[in-house]
Design a protein around this motif. Structure first.
Motif, PDB file in Angstrom:
ATOM      1  N   UNK A  25       0.838  -1.206   0.000  1.00  0.00           N
ATOM      2  CA  UNK A  25       0.000   0.000   0.000  1.00  0.00           C
ATOM      3  C   UNK A  25       0.868   1.250   0.000  1.00  0.00           C
ATOM      4  N   UNK A  26       0.366   2.359  -0.557  1.00  0.00           N
ATOM      5  CA  UNK A  26       1.148   3.596  -0.589  1.00  0.00           C
ATOM      6  C   UNK A  26       1.356   4.168   0.811  1.00  0.00           C
ATOM      7  N   UNK A  27       2.310   5.074   0.924  1.00  0.00           N
ATOM      8  CA  UNK A  27       2.579   5.758   2.186  1.00  0.00           C
ATOM      9  C   UNK A  27       1.393   6.663   2.494  1.00  0.00           C
ATOM     10  N   UNK A  28       0.697   6.399   3.603  1.00  0.00           N
ATOM     11  CA  UNK A  28      -0.476   7.212   3.941  1.00  0.00           C
ATOM     12  C   UNK A  28      -0.091   8.328   4.911  1.00  0.00           C
ATOM     13  N   UNK A  29      -1.075   9.126   5.288  1.00  0.00           N
ATOM     14  CA  UNK A  29      -0.802  10.308   6.121  1.00  0.00           C
ATOM     15  C   UNK A  29      -0.244   9.932   7.484  1.00  0.00           C
ATOM     16  N   UNK A  50      12.791   7.904  -0.325  1.00  0.00           N
ATOM     17  CA  UNK A  50      12.726   7.809  -1.780  1.00  0.00           C
ATOM     18  C   UNK A  50      12.588   6.365  -2.254  1.00  0.00           C
ATOM     19  N   UNK A  51      13.271   5.449  -1.600  1.00  0.00           N
ATOM     20  CA  UNK A  51      13.137   4.031  -1.973  1.00  0.00           C
ATOM     21  C   UNK A  51      11.721   3.557  -1.702  1.00  0.00           C
ATOM     22  N   UNK A  52      11.139   3.989  -0.588  1.00  0.00           N
ATOM     23  CA  UNK A  52       9.759   3.610  -0.285  1.00  0.00           C
ATOM     24  C   UNK A  52       8.776   4.198  -1.293  1.00  0.00           C
ATOM     25  N   UNK A  53       9.046   5.413  -1.761  1.00  0.00           N
ATOM     26  CA  UNK A  53       8.180   6.017  -2.775  1.00  0.00           C
ATOM     27  C   UNK A  53       8.303   5.248  -4.084  1.00  0.00           C
ATOM     28  N   UNK A  54       9.521   4.853  -4.444  1.00  0.00           N
ATOM     29  CA  UNK A  54       9.713   4.037  -5.638  1.00  0.00           C
ATOM     30  C   UNK A  54       8.892   2.755  -5.560  1.00  0.00           C
ATOM     31  N   UNK A  55       8.967   2.094  -4.424  1.00  0.00           N
ATOM     32  CA  UNK A  55       8.332   0.786  -4.286  1.00  0.00           C
ATOM     33  C   UNK A  55       6.829   0.866  -4.041  1.00  0.00           C
ATOM     34  N   UNK A  56       6.382   1.967  -3.409  1.00  0.00           N
ATOM     35  CA  UNK A  56       4.996   1.981  -2.939  1.00  0.00           C
ATOM     36  C   UNK A  56       4.178   3.171  -3.423  1.00  0.00           C
ATOM     37  N   UNK A  57       4.816   4.297  -3.650  1.00  0.00           N
ATOM     38  CA  UNK A  57       4.074   5.488  -4.013  1.00  0.00           C
ATOM     39  C   UNK A  57       3.518   6.206  -2.797  1.00  0.00           C
ATOM     40  N   UNK A  58       2.775   7.282  -3.046  1.00  0.00           N
ATOM     41  CA  UNK A  58       2.231   8.130  -1.992  1.00  0.00           C
ATOM     42  C   UNK A  58       0.709   8.166  -2.069  1.00  0.00           C
ATOM     43  N   UNK A  59       0.094   8.194  -0.908  1.00  0.00           N
ATOM     44  CA  UNK A  59      -1.355   8.399  -0.862  1.00  0.00           C
ATOM     45  C   UNK A  59      -1.641   9.838  -1.312  1.00  0.00           C
ATOM     46  N   UNK A  60      -2.760  10.072  -2.005  1.00  0.00           N
ATOM     47  CA  UNK A  60      -3.065  11.435  -2.471  1.00  0.00           C
ATOM     48  C   UNK A  60      -3.020  12.499  -1.384  1.00  0.00           C
ATOM     49  N   UNK A  61      -3.390  12.161  -0.136  1.00  0.00           N
ATOM     50  CA  UNK A  61      -3.367  13.136   0.943  1.00  0.00           C
ATOM     51  C   UNK A  61      -1.945  13.540   1.334  1.00  0.00           C
ATOM     52  N   UNK A  62      -0.969  12.714   0.977  1.00  0.00           N
ATOM     53  CA  UNK A  62       0.425  12.966   1.353  1.00  0.00           C
ATOM     54  C   UNK A  62       1.157  13.780   0.285  1.00  0.00           C
TER      55      UNK A  62
END
Length: 299
Positions: A25-29, A50-62
């Motif tokens: 799941x993406x990184x949430x708030x 940055x590695x976590x964003x590569x692998x998971x992405x960001x929740x729209x609220x973040x």
């Protein structure tokens, strides 16, 4: 000819592992807020995030806040108080620029009869109006849109600007094809000549027409902003998209125009699968002997 340097082997392993990892799941708030200490300093490293964003992405609220770090709008070392000051300064600077433009616009209109029409055509033909819209949808204020877009262009090394980065991207895309897929490269030099150079809209619009939702576009763009697994990852994204039509191109011995048509039909792509494929391409590239200009481009 040389292989990509050993210090980048970690990035290659990270990209290879991303291919195998089940989607997370993406990184949430809640998780994002947990990255900060009581003073608002990031307690996690830039590389970790940055590695976590590569692998998971960001929740729209973040995204509205996280992208300010990714683009350089905020310093990764800043505190909460410092970021409030940055916001205030950027707002004032934006307002000053607007006031300056309002003062000189009549002069420009008098000096150049078609100034307004020319200005609008330049934004439209470049495709910036489409890109800016995605920033307007993400953040609340005009000054945030203005500075985020400016920093986005800088962070991505102006890769989507026709007169600066697009030609370089197309040239490097040809080089990547030569190294990773010589058979396809031969066809593109012969019967398929001109196809790669015709793919400039991919870079001008940063692939946004290949996806069915703005969320997918943001997901790809935030990966490009991380610099993971390498610089200029957009070229490997384009290579991976070309690979989607490779079988058809070779089986039907397509000409350049037919290849372009097939590429233009690449829509509603799965962004996670595309990023994964581009990571695979990078992992393969690391193992190859590559020309020095290509090595410098990705390091």
């Amino acid at each position: 000819m040389t292989t990509l340097s050993p210090e980048n082997s970690l990035s290659a392993r990270q990209s290879a592992s991303f291919i195998l990892v089940k989607r997370k799941p993406p990184i949430d708030k809640t998780e994002w807020d947990g990255f900060f200490d009581e003073n608002g300093h990031l307690a996690k490293s830039r590389d970790f995030i940055c590695v976590n964003i590569l692998e998971r992405g960001l929740h729209p609220f973040v995204r509205p806040e996280a992208w300010k770090f990714l683009t350089g709008y905020y310093s990764w070392q800043s505190s909460q108080d410092e970021r409030l000051m940055v916001d205030s300064t950027r707002r004032k600077n934006y307002e000053a620029l607007c006031q300056m433009y309002e003062k000189i616009q009549p002069l420009l209109e008098n000096l150049h009869r078609n100034f307004i029409e020319t200005r609008n055509n330049i934004e439209y033909q470049q495709g910036f109006h489409e890109m800016v819209m995605l920033f307007q949808l993400m953040v609340e204020h005009d000054h945030e849109t203005f500075w985020l877009f400016q920093f986005f262009l800088q962070k991505t090394e102006h890769s989507c600007v026709i007169s600066i980065g697009v030609g370089k991207n197309l040239g490097m895309l040809n080089n990547v094809i030569n190294v990773l897929d010589p058979v396809f490269a031969e066809h593109l030099k012969g019967k398929g000549a001109g196809a790669v150079q015709s793919l400039f809209p991919w870079f001008c619009l940063y692939f946004q027409r290949a996806f069915k939702s703005f969320d997918d576009v943001w997901r790809l763009w935030e990966v490009l902003l991380t610099g993971k697994p390498c610089r200029n990852f957009q070229v490997l994204v384009a290579y991976s998209m070309l690979q989607m039509v490779r079988k058809q191109v070779l089986q039907e011995s397509m000409t350049g125009d037919d290849i372009l048509l097939a590429c233009n039909n690449l829509i509603d792509l799965d962004v996670a699968e595309l990023v994964s494929a581009a990571c695979t391409a990078y992992a393969e590239l690391v193992q190859k002997d590559v020309p020095q200009p290509l090595k410098d481009f990705f390091l």
